[in-house]
Motif scaffolding. Sequence first.
Motif, PDB file in Angstrom:
ATOM      1  N   ILE A 144       0.841  -1.204   0.000  1.00 32.42           N
ATOM      2  CA  ILE A 144       0.000   0.000   0.000  1.00 32.42           C
ATOM      3  C   ILE A 144       0.872   1.249   0.000  1.00 32.42           C
ATOM      4  O   ILE A 144       0.620   2.208  -0.729  1.00 32.42           O
ATOM      5  N   LEU A 145       1.924   1.226   0.795  1.00 32.93           N
ATOM      6  CA  LEU A 145       2.806   2.388   0.917  1.00 32.93           C
ATOM      7  C   LEU A 145       3.522   2.692  -0.396  1.00 32.93           C
ATOM      8  O   LEU A 145       3.738   3.852  -0.742  1.00 32.93           O
ATOM      9  N   SER A 146       3.884   1.639  -1.140  1.00 33.74           N
ATOM     10  CA  SER A 146       4.660   1.841  -2.365  1.00 33.74           C
ATOM     11  C   SER A 146       3.792   2.082  -3.588  1.00 33.74           C
ATOM     12  O   SER A 146       4.309   2.432  -4.655  1.00 33.74           O
ATOM     13  N   PHE A 147       2.480   1.897  -3.471  1.00 36.58           N
ATOM     14  CA  PHE A 147       1.606   2.080  -4.625  1.00 36.58           C
ATOM     15  C   PHE A 147       1.370   3.567  -4.878  1.00 36.58           C
ATOM     16  O   PHE A 147       0.935   4.302  -4.000  1.00 36.58           O
ATOM     17  N   ASN A 148       1.683   4.008  -6.080  1.00 31.58           N
ATOM     18  CA  ASN A 148       1.496   5.422  -6.410  1.00 31.58           C
ATOM     19  C   ASN A 148       0.721   5.605  -7.708  1.00 31.58           C
ATOM     20  O   ASN A 148       0.857   6.609  -8.383  1.00 31.58           O
ATOM     21  N   THR A 269       0.511  11.057   2.739  1.00 34.96           N
ATOM     22  CA  THR A 269      -0.430  10.563   1.740  1.00 34.96           C
ATOM     23  C   THR A 269      -1.427   9.619   2.391  1.00 34.96           C
ATOM     24  O   THR A 269      -1.239   9.148   3.516  1.00 34.96           O
ATOM     25  N   ILE A 270      -2.484   9.320   1.649  1.00 36.97           N
ATOM     26  CA  ILE A 270      -3.476   8.365   2.136  1.00 36.97           C
ATOM     27  C   ILE A 270      -2.850   6.992   2.327  1.00 36.97           C
ATOM     28  O   ILE A 270      -3.263   6.215   3.206  1.00 36.97           O
ATOM     29  N   GLN A 271      -1.802   6.680   1.520  1.00 35.24           N
ATOM     30  CA  GLN A 271      -1.130   5.388   1.660  1.00 35.24           C
ATOM     31  C   GLN A 271      -0.484   5.235   3.034  1.00 35.24           C
ATOM     32  O   GLN A 271      -0.509   4.142   3.624  1.00 35.24           O
ATOM     33  N   ILE A 272       0.081   6.310   3.560  1.00 34.50           N
ATOM     34  CA  ILE A 272       0.710   6.237   4.883  1.00 34.50           C
ATOM     35  C   ILE A 272      -0.338   5.975   5.958  1.00 34.50           C
ATOM     36  O   ILE A 272      -0.140   5.135   6.851  1.00 34.50           O
TER      37      ILE A 272
END
Length: 354
Positions: A144-148, A269-272
Amino acid sequence: MKTSRFYPILNALLAAALFGASTPISKLLLAETQPITLAALMYLGSGFGAFLLLRIDPNREKNHVEARLQKNDLPWLAGAVIAGGIAGPILLMISLNNTPASTASLLLNFESVATALIAGLFLKEYINRKVWFSLVFITLASIILSFNGGAWGFSLGSLGIIGACIFWGLDNNFTRKVSAKDPLEIVLIKGLGAGIFSLILSLVTGNPLPKMIIILAALLVGAVCYGMSIALFVLSLRSLGTARTGALFATAPFVGAILSLLIFHEKPTIQIYLSLPLMILGVLMLLTENHSHLHAHPVLEHEHSHSHEDMHHIHQHSHGMDLDRVHHSHLHLHQMMEHSHAHTPDLHHRHDHF
């Protein structure tokens, strides 16, 4: 959680934090040099740093604090250098040319899974359900963290990145085989071996050396973020085994992301926000793992750093009160013992489970 497990877990998390910190710092240095050159300098920095630490501590060898590497350790160490320092990075560089950045970032999270699969399937390391769930949560958080966003595609390049992760999984498991030995010697050989090869590759492919200030900065970052990270990783391997150490080390991308926010003043970001609870849950599952059963220690002769105040008194030989209370290393014999207590796949608990 047993006190004896606190420090190995802390070592693994610190190793991840140091390695994760190298990502945003490397981003700054990449403005002045090429990726292969930077990787070579950072590996060399880790090797040089270990060499200096070994030289400035005259009592280290005199007091036999750590076990020295032996000839039978070199094949495992050579395998770690070839797999993790040469084959993995080269395959990654080749594959990145044909793989979307978003795909590559997500696939790189396969390293911790590959590490655990190799440890469980081939080295027969015991991995219980709680550890597998922890690995799933931490890996999912990293994904999730690495998805951009961006393009997604599965290709030969994608297979190459998975292959690179398998090589790094092999590296982690090969390093486990020598984890009883002096971590600084391991860092020295891995750092110089991978660094010299990468530097030759960089020069052969026409990459120029950067300015001296950049070279010194890269060496320093390598000594701290790579060298200390590898040494702490080795110390954790001794006590936790490969799968558990690999799972904890998979928290590195989160550390890198947090530092990036601070260094580059980026907004969270929302990922974090989505990955943080999963990351915490995965680590907590490892912290609260309790694996206990009746097990037998066979007669075993080996050498590693130890004290005589360990949790279950398997080091029963004596040298006198002063030496018994401090860490020291020598070849010693363990008699057969059968007992029950909570344990992980450390140097003395790599038995089979049926």
